[in-house]
Design a protein around this motif. Structure first.
Motif, PDB file in Angstrom:
ATOM      1  N   ASP A  78     -52.345  -0.562  53.833  1.00 49.52           N
ATOM      2  CA  ASP A  78     -53.074   0.499  54.534  1.00 49.52           C
ATOM      3  C   ASP A  78     -54.343   0.015  55.230  1.00 49.52           C
ATOM      4  O   ASP A  78     -55.062   0.829  55.820  1.00 49.52           O
ATOM      5  CB  ASP A  78     -53.423   1.656  53.595  1.00 49.52           C
ATOM      6  CG  ASP A  78     -52.188   2.294  52.981  1.00 49.52           C
ATOM      7  OD1 ASP A  78     -51.099   2.137  53.555  1.00 49.52           O
ATOM      8  OD2 ASP A  78     -52.316   2.935  51.917  1.00 49.52           O
ATOM      9  N   VAL A  79     -54.653  -1.276  55.178  1.00 51.22           N
ATOM     10  CA  VAL A  79     -55.822  -1.806  55.881  1.00 51.22           C
ATOM     11  C   VAL A  79     -55.480  -1.952  57.363  1.00 51.22           C
ATOM     12  O   VAL A  79     -54.384  -2.401  57.729  1.00 51.22           O
ATOM     13  CB  VAL A  79     -56.244  -3.173  55.304  1.00 51.22           C
ATOM     14  CG1 VAL A  79     -57.317  -3.824  56.168  1.00 51.22           C
ATOM     15  CG2 VAL A  79     -56.757  -3.000  53.881  1.00 51.22           C
ATOM     16  N   TRP A  80     -56.418  -1.591  58.231  1.00 51.88           N
ATOM     17  CA  TRP A  80     -56.167  -1.656  59.669  1.00 51.88           C
ATOM     18  C   TRP A  80     -56.426  -3.065  60.193  1.00 51.88           C
ATOM     19  O   TRP A  80     -57.460  -3.672  59.900  1.00 51.88           O
ATOM     20  CB  TRP A  80     -57.030  -0.643  60.407  1.00 51.88           C
ATOM     21  CG  TRP A  80     -56.533   0.755  60.227  1.00 51.88           C
ATOM     22  CD1 TRP A  80     -56.776   1.572  59.168  1.00 51.88           C
ATOM     23  CD2 TRP A  80     -55.673   1.472  61.112  1.00 51.88           C
ATOM     24  NE1 TRP A  80     -56.121   2.771  59.333  1.00 51.88           N
ATOM     25  CE2 TRP A  80     -55.444   2.744  60.514  1.00 51.88           C
ATOM     26  CE3 TRP A  80     -55.093   1.186  62.346  1.00 51.88           C
ATOM     27  CZ2 TRP A  80     -54.642   3.703  61.126  1.00 51.88           C
ATOM     28  CZ3 TRP A  80     -54.294   2.142  62.946  1.00 51.88           C
ATOM     29  CH2 TRP A  80     -54.072   3.381  62.333  1.00 51.88           C
ATOM     30  N   VAL A 133     -45.600  -4.525  58.612  1.00 52.04           N
ATOM     31  CA  VAL A 133     -45.594  -3.800  59.883  1.00 52.04           C
ATOM     32  C   VAL A 133     -46.996  -3.293  60.185  1.00 52.04           C
ATOM     33  O   VAL A 133     -47.598  -2.620  59.340  1.00 52.04           O
ATOM     34  CB  VAL A 133     -44.626  -2.595  59.837  1.00 52.04           C
ATOM     35  CG1 VAL A 133     -44.680  -1.803  61.148  1.00 52.04           C
ATOM     36  CG2 VAL A 133     -43.214  -3.056  59.567  1.00 52.04           C
ATOM     37  N   PRO A 134     -47.570  -3.624  61.354  1.00 50.00           N
ATOM     38  CA  PRO A 134     -48.798  -2.948  61.794  1.00 50.00           C
ATOM     39  C   PRO A 134     -48.390  -1.579  62.346  1.00 50.00           C
ATOM     40  O   PRO A 134     -47.966  -1.462  63.489  1.00 50.00           O
ATOM     41  CB  PRO A 134     -49.337  -3.874  62.890  1.00 50.00           C
ATOM     42  CG  PRO A 134     -48.120  -4.576  63.416  1.00 50.00           C
ATOM     43  CD  PRO A 134     -47.130  -4.642  62.296  1.00 50.00           C
ATOM     44  N   ALA A 135     -48.489  -0.570  61.519  1.00 46.50           N
ATOM     45  CA  ALA A 135     -47.861   0.718  61.815  1.00 46.50           C
ATOM     46  C   ALA A 135     -48.865   1.780  62.247  1.00 46.50           C
ATOM     47  O   ALA A 135     -50.069   1.674  62.011  1.00 46.50           O
ATOM     48  CB  ALA A 135     -47.090   1.199  60.591  1.00 46.50           C
ATOM     49  N   ARG A 136     -48.315   2.811  62.885  1.00 45.37           N
ATOM     50  CA  ARG A 136     -49.033   4.043  63.178  1.00 45.37           C
ATOM     51  C   ARG A 136     -48.183   5.201  62.690  1.00 45.37           C
ATOM     52  O   ARG A 136     -46.956   5.107  62.667  1.00 45.37           O
ATOM     53  CB  ARG A 136     -49.268   4.191  64.691  1.00 45.37           C
ATOM     54  CG  ARG A 136     -50.184   3.151  65.311  1.00 45.37           C
ATOM     55  CD  ARG A 136     -51.649   3.492  65.106  1.00 45.37           C
ATOM     56  NE  ARG A 136     -52.004   4.798  65.634  1.00 45.37           N
ATOM     57  CZ  ARG A 136     -52.297   5.035  66.927  1.00 45.37           C
ATOM     58  NH1 ARG A 136     -52.237   4.057  67.805  1.00 45.37           N
ATOM     59  NH2 ARG A 136     -52.620   6.256  67.324  1.00 45.37           N
ATOM     60  N   LEU A 137     -48.827   6.287  62.313  1.00 47.06           N
ATOM     61  CA  LEU A 137     -48.092   7.468  61.872  1.00 47.06           C
ATOM     62  C   LEU A 137     -47.548   8.220  63.082  1.00 47.06           C
ATOM     63  O   LEU A 137     -48.299   8.581  63.988  1.00 47.06           O
ATOM     64  CB  LEU A 137     -48.987   8.382  61.043  1.00 47.06           C
ATOM     65  CG  LEU A 137     -49.404   7.840  59.677  1.00 47.06           C
ATOM     66  CD1 LEU A 137     -50.330   8.832  58.976  1.00 47.06           C
ATOM     67  CD2 LEU A 137     -48.198   7.528  58.804  1.00 47.06           C
ATOM     68  N   LYS A 181     -52.227 -14.851  64.898  1.00 47.72           N
ATOM     69  CA  LYS A 181     -53.625 -14.483  64.673  1.00 47.72           C
ATOM     70  C   LYS A 181     -53.673 -13.060  64.147  1.00 47.72           C
ATOM     71  O   LYS A 181     -52.927 -12.190  64.595  1.00 47.72           O
ATOM     72  CB  LYS A 181     -54.427 -14.587  65.984  1.00 47.72           C
ATOM     73  CG  LYS A 181     -55.898 -14.245  65.843  1.00 47.72           C
ATOM     74  CD  LYS A 181     -56.595 -14.351  67.200  1.00 47.72           C
ATOM     75  CE  LYS A 181     -58.066 -13.959  67.099  1.00 47.72           C
ATOM     76  NZ  LYS A 181     -58.743 -14.023  68.429  1.00 47.72           N
ATOM     77  N   ILE A 182     -54.544 -12.839  63.177  1.00 49.16           N
ATOM     78  CA  ILE A 182     -54.701 -11.499  62.614  1.00 49.16           C
ATOM     79  C   ILE A 182     -56.173 -11.275  62.284  1.00 49.16           C
ATOM     80  O   ILE A 182     -56.861 -12.169  61.798  1.00 49.16           O
ATOM     81  CB  ILE A 182     -53.814 -11.315  61.354  1.00 49.16           C
ATOM     82  CG1 ILE A 182     -53.866  -9.862  60.881  1.00 49.16           C
ATOM     83  CG2 ILE A 182     -54.214 -12.266  60.247  1.00 49.16           C
ATOM     84  CD1 ILE A 182     -52.793  -9.541  59.841  1.00 49.16           C
ATOM     85  N   SER A 183     -56.669 -10.088  62.600  1.00 51.25           N
ATOM     86  CA  SER A 183     -58.080  -9.773  62.350  1.00 51.25           C
ATOM     87  C   SER A 183     -58.203  -8.312  61.947  1.00 51.25           C
ATOM     88  O   SER A 183     -57.324  -7.490  62.241  1.00 51.25           O
ATOM     89  CB  SER A 183     -58.925 -10.046  63.602  1.00 51.25           C
ATOM     90  OG  SER A 183     -58.447  -9.301  64.719  1.00 51.25           O
ATOM     91  N   THR A 184     -59.284  -7.992  61.256  1.00 55.87           N
ATOM     92  CA  THR A 184     -59.504  -6.607  60.839  1.00 55.87           C
ATOM     93  C   THR A 184     -59.827  -5.743  62.052  1.00 55.87           C
ATOM     94  O   THR A 184     -60.335  -6.222  63.068  1.00 55.87           O
ATOM     95  CB  THR A 184     -60.666  -6.521  59.829  1.00 55.87           C
ATOM     96  OG1 THR A 184     -61.852  -7.083  60.422  1.00 55.87           O
ATOM     97  CG2 THR A 184     -60.326  -7.290  58.557  1.00 55.87           C
TER      98      THR A 184
END
Length: 272
Positions: free
Chosen positions: A224-226, A193-197, A254-257
């Protein structure tokens, strides 16, 4: 003529009340209160500031009352939180929170109760109406090209929108940024999951919020990497406590830092 002696205890109580009132107003105006509570608490903080101001003012008529024994210990009840609030502070980041704990109490609940999201509207944009029409006022939505670019400030709004109207946005290309959240107790192989708190009330209840992503190389992603993910929104299924429910999922292409996004996301609840 009797000399009137200043009551130091009452004076200190008044000063503490006035300082506490000023501190509350400063925290609101500087928006530093958002480190601890949600924006909907602003009115309550102004109320506390007003109460402390009136409370301090009531001490004027007692300022010259005789005091045989000076008692100051109770003043620390107000002085201590003020001192703590003056210490350097920063947004709580994911590395300071146990991902296992947050996952079990937060993300699992979000995924298990998609119907609840129907009454939650968050973010800076305008949520689409209950008639299911893809509203042109939603930020980042391009109906013509079937793309949705989720801005950092609109993260929670779109998470809610995807859960409420997942069939409506099925097939859209979605781009969103979050930190990598993985929990084998909740997510399957090839999922993250690309999550936010998300803060519902205060910093003590921070939980991750986001959309499940399907990615063949999910196992090599560091926790925990963005990252910024791009992919196609689909309607998937999840079995929770023996019950199969539908949920929005993103098939990542597609995924990137990405740079860390400071701050939290804040849901609020309305009727209907």
């Amino acid at each position: 003529m009797t000399n009137r002696k200043l009551n130091l205890q009452i004076l200190l109580e008044m000063v503490c009340c006035f300082l506490f009132s000023v501190m509350m107003v400063y925290m609101v105006l500087s928006k530093q209160y958002l480190y601890f509570v949600t924006p909907r608490m602003k009115g309550y903080l102004y109320f506390v500031a007003a109460v402390m101001l009136v409370w301090g003012a009531t001490g004027v008529k007692r300022l010259f009352e005789p005091q045989h024994k000076l008692r100051l210990a109770h003043c620390f009840v107000l002085l201590l939180p003020m001192v703590l609030l003056l210490l350097p502070m920063d947004v709580m980041n994911v590395s300071k929170i146990s991902s296992q704990y947050v996952g079990k109490t937060g993300f699992a609940m979000t995924a298990a109760q998609p119907d609840t999201a129907a009454t939650v509207y968050v973010g800076t944009g305008t949520a689409s109406q209950s008639d299911g029409d893809a509203s042109q006022t939603l930020p980042g939505l391009d109906v013509a090209n079937k793309t949705i670019t989720v801005a950092d400030d609109d993260f929670s709004m779109w998470v809610t929108e995807f859960y409420v109207h997942m069939q409506q946005y099925e097939g859209y290309t979605v781009s969103m940024t979050g930190y990598v959240f993985k929990d084998p107790n909740i997510l399957g192989e090839g999922q993250f999951v690309p999550a936010r708190l998300m803060m519902s009330c205060c910093v003590a209840d921070l939980v991750p919020s986001g959309i499940v992503c399907l990615y063949s190389n999910a196992d090599i992603l560091k926790q925990d990497v963005w990252v910024t993910v791009e992919g196609t929104l689909t309607v998937g299924e999840r079995v929770i406590d023996g019950t199969t429910t539908q949920e929005p999922q993103i098939k990542v292409t597609k995924i990137s830092t990405a740079k860390e996004v400071k701050g939290y996301v804040y849901p609020y609840y309305i009727d209907g």
